[in-house]
Design a protein around this motif. Structure first.
Motif, PDB file in Angstrom:
ATOM      1  N   SER A  19       0.816  -1.213   0.000  1.00  0.00           N
ATOM      2  CA  SER A  19       0.000   0.000   0.000  1.00  0.00           C
ATOM      3  C   SER A  19       0.848   1.260   0.000  1.00  0.00           C
ATOM      4  O   SER A  19       0.366   2.335  -0.357  1.00  0.00           O
ATOM      5  CB  SER A  19      -0.942   0.004   1.201  1.00  0.00           C
ATOM      6  N   VAL A  20       2.101   1.140   0.405  1.00  0.00           N
ATOM      7  CA  VAL A  20       3.004   2.291   0.380  1.00  0.00           C
ATOM      8  C   VAL A  20       4.167   2.063  -0.599  1.00  0.00           C
ATOM      9  O   VAL A  20       5.214   2.682  -0.495  1.00  0.00           O
ATOM     10  CB  VAL A  20       3.547   2.612   1.797  1.00  0.00           C
ATOM     11  N   GLY A  21       3.984   1.124  -1.537  1.00  0.00           N
ATOM     12  CA  GLY A  21       4.970   0.930  -2.590  1.00  0.00           C
ATOM     13  C   GLY A  21       6.171   0.104  -2.218  1.00  0.00           C
ATOM     14  O   GLY A  21       7.162   0.089  -2.953  1.00  0.00           O
ATOM     15  N   LEU A  22       6.128  -0.634  -1.097  1.00  0.00           N
ATOM     16  CA  LEU A  22       7.253  -1.461  -0.676  1.00  0.00           C
ATOM     17  C   LEU A  22       6.913  -2.935  -0.853  1.00  0.00           C
ATOM     18  O   LEU A  22       5.760  -3.291  -1.095  1.00  0.00           O
ATOM     19  CB  LEU A  22       7.617  -1.157   0.784  1.00  0.00           C
ATOM     20  N   ALA A  23       7.926  -3.815  -0.729  1.00  0.00           N
ATOM     21  CA  ALA A  23       7.707  -5.233  -1.026  1.00  0.00           C
ATOM     22  C   ALA A  23       7.528  -6.092   0.217  1.00  0.00           C
ATOM     23  O   ALA A  23       6.905  -7.145   0.150  1.00  0.00           O
ATOM     24  CB  ALA A  23       8.853  -5.772  -1.872  1.00  0.00           C
ATOM     25  N   GLY A  24       8.127  -5.711   1.353  1.00  0.00           N
ATOM     26  CA  GLY A  24       7.808  -6.381   2.611  1.00  0.00           C
ATOM     27  C   GLY A  24       8.700  -7.501   3.076  1.00  0.00           C
ATOM     28  O   GLY A  24       8.293  -8.302   3.918  1.00  0.00           O
ATOM     29  N   ALA A  25       9.949  -7.605   2.583  1.00  0.00           N
ATOM     30  CA  ALA A  25      10.807  -8.722   2.979  1.00  0.00           C
ATOM     31  C   ALA A  25      10.994  -8.805   4.489  1.00  0.00           C
ATOM     32  O   ALA A  25      10.933  -9.887   5.072  1.00  0.00           O
ATOM     33  CB  ALA A  25      12.172  -8.608   2.297  1.00  0.00           C
ATOM     34  N   SER A  26      11.217  -7.662   5.131  1.00  0.00           N
ATOM     35  CA  SER A  26      11.423  -7.691   6.582  1.00  0.00           C
ATOM     36  C   SER A  26      10.174  -8.203   7.292  1.00  0.00           C
ATOM     37  O   SER A  26      10.261  -8.928   8.288  1.00  0.00           O
ATOM     38  CB  SER A  26      11.797  -6.302   7.099  1.00  0.00           C
ATOM     39  N   GLY A  27       9.000  -7.865   6.771  1.00  0.00           N
ATOM     40  CA  GLY A  27       7.757  -8.353   7.358  1.00  0.00           C
ATOM     41  C   GLY A  27       7.588  -9.858   7.175  1.00  0.00           C
ATOM     42  O   GLY A  27       7.149 -10.564   8.094  1.00  0.00           O
TER      43      GLY A  27
END
Length: 245
Positions: A19-27
């Motif tokens: 939703s903010v243009g990131l991919a989320g690997a850390s999540g």
């Protein structure tokens, strides 16, 4: 029941980051760590999921304008790709890998709670010096491949701290870089570990669906402060678990 809950959490993480243009690997690493997934599976799964969601983010947020950003991204991405392949092929022992990833998750949590920078009106022209950009790209590519993070966790603050891009433009430049470095890191991972966790049968569709929903929702429909706090708590809990393991 646990596999379904894990898949739903990965979908939620993908939606929030996308939703903010990131991919989320850390999540993804945080969720997988909380469920006790072993380190090689965490790394491979994170790189694959990150690649999928980065592709979605790059398409939704950058279509029609990606050509304008190829030049500044290229100076960083070209050396990052082979270094990410090398880093992805390296398998660190669990006693080394887990504390490193735990520390990165804690730093990510702190970064999410840190003020993003100046207002958008104070936009500066994006300038990436060729030599320094290539050096930075090589280092970040290797680190992203080793850890399975895709590199956004390193590149986003670096662009701002070095004054190469304002916060808004830095976020836009990160998505295509993360896509390339994630795929390169995954290629290296599969070279040394030619298998992926079976759980991806559920995890991948969940993350793709979450990424599509999040990217289409866009950053203006969610409260960014609440989003940062929720993600920071998730990263902090998983980071402390890994760092103190």
């Amino acid at each position: 029941m646990e596999p379904v809950v894990l898949a739903l959490l990965l979908a939620l993480v993908a939606a929030l980051y996308a939703s903010v243009g990131l991919a989320g690997a850390s999540g993804y690493l945080a969720v997988l760590a909380l469920f006790g997934v072993d380190p090689p599976a965490m790394k491979g799964a994170s790189l694959l999921l990150n690649g999928f969601v980065a592709l979605i983010g790059t398409w939704v947020f950058h279509r029609g304008a990606i050509g304008d950003r190829i030049k500044p991204v290229a100076a960083i991405a070209l050396p990052a790709v082979p270094m990410a392949v090398l880093g992805g092929a390296i398998r660190l022992p669990a006693e080394i890998y887990l504390p490193i990833v735990g520390g990165l998750l804690i730093l990510s949590a702190v970064r999410l709670l840190w003020p993003a920078g100046g207002p958008a009106e104070d936009r500066v022209e994006t300038r990436v010096p060729l030599g320094a950009g290539m050096l930075l790209g090589g280092v970040i590519g290797f680190a992203s491949g080793v850890t399975g993070t895709g590199g956004g966790i390193f590149l986003l603050p670096a662009l701002q701290l070095l004054g190469w891009a304002d916060p808004k433009e830095a976020s836009r430049l990160v998505a295509p870089f993360v896509l390339l470095s994630s795929l390169a890191g995954l290629a290296g991972f599969l070279y040394s570990t030619p298998r992926l966790p079976i759980g991806l049968v559920l995890w991948a569709p969940a993350a793709i669906l979450g990424g599509l929903v999040g990217a289409r929702a866009g950053r203006d429909r969610l409260d960014p402060t609440t989003l940062r706090r929720v993600l920071a708590l998730l990263l902090l809990a998983a980071g402390l678990r890994l760092f103190l393991a």
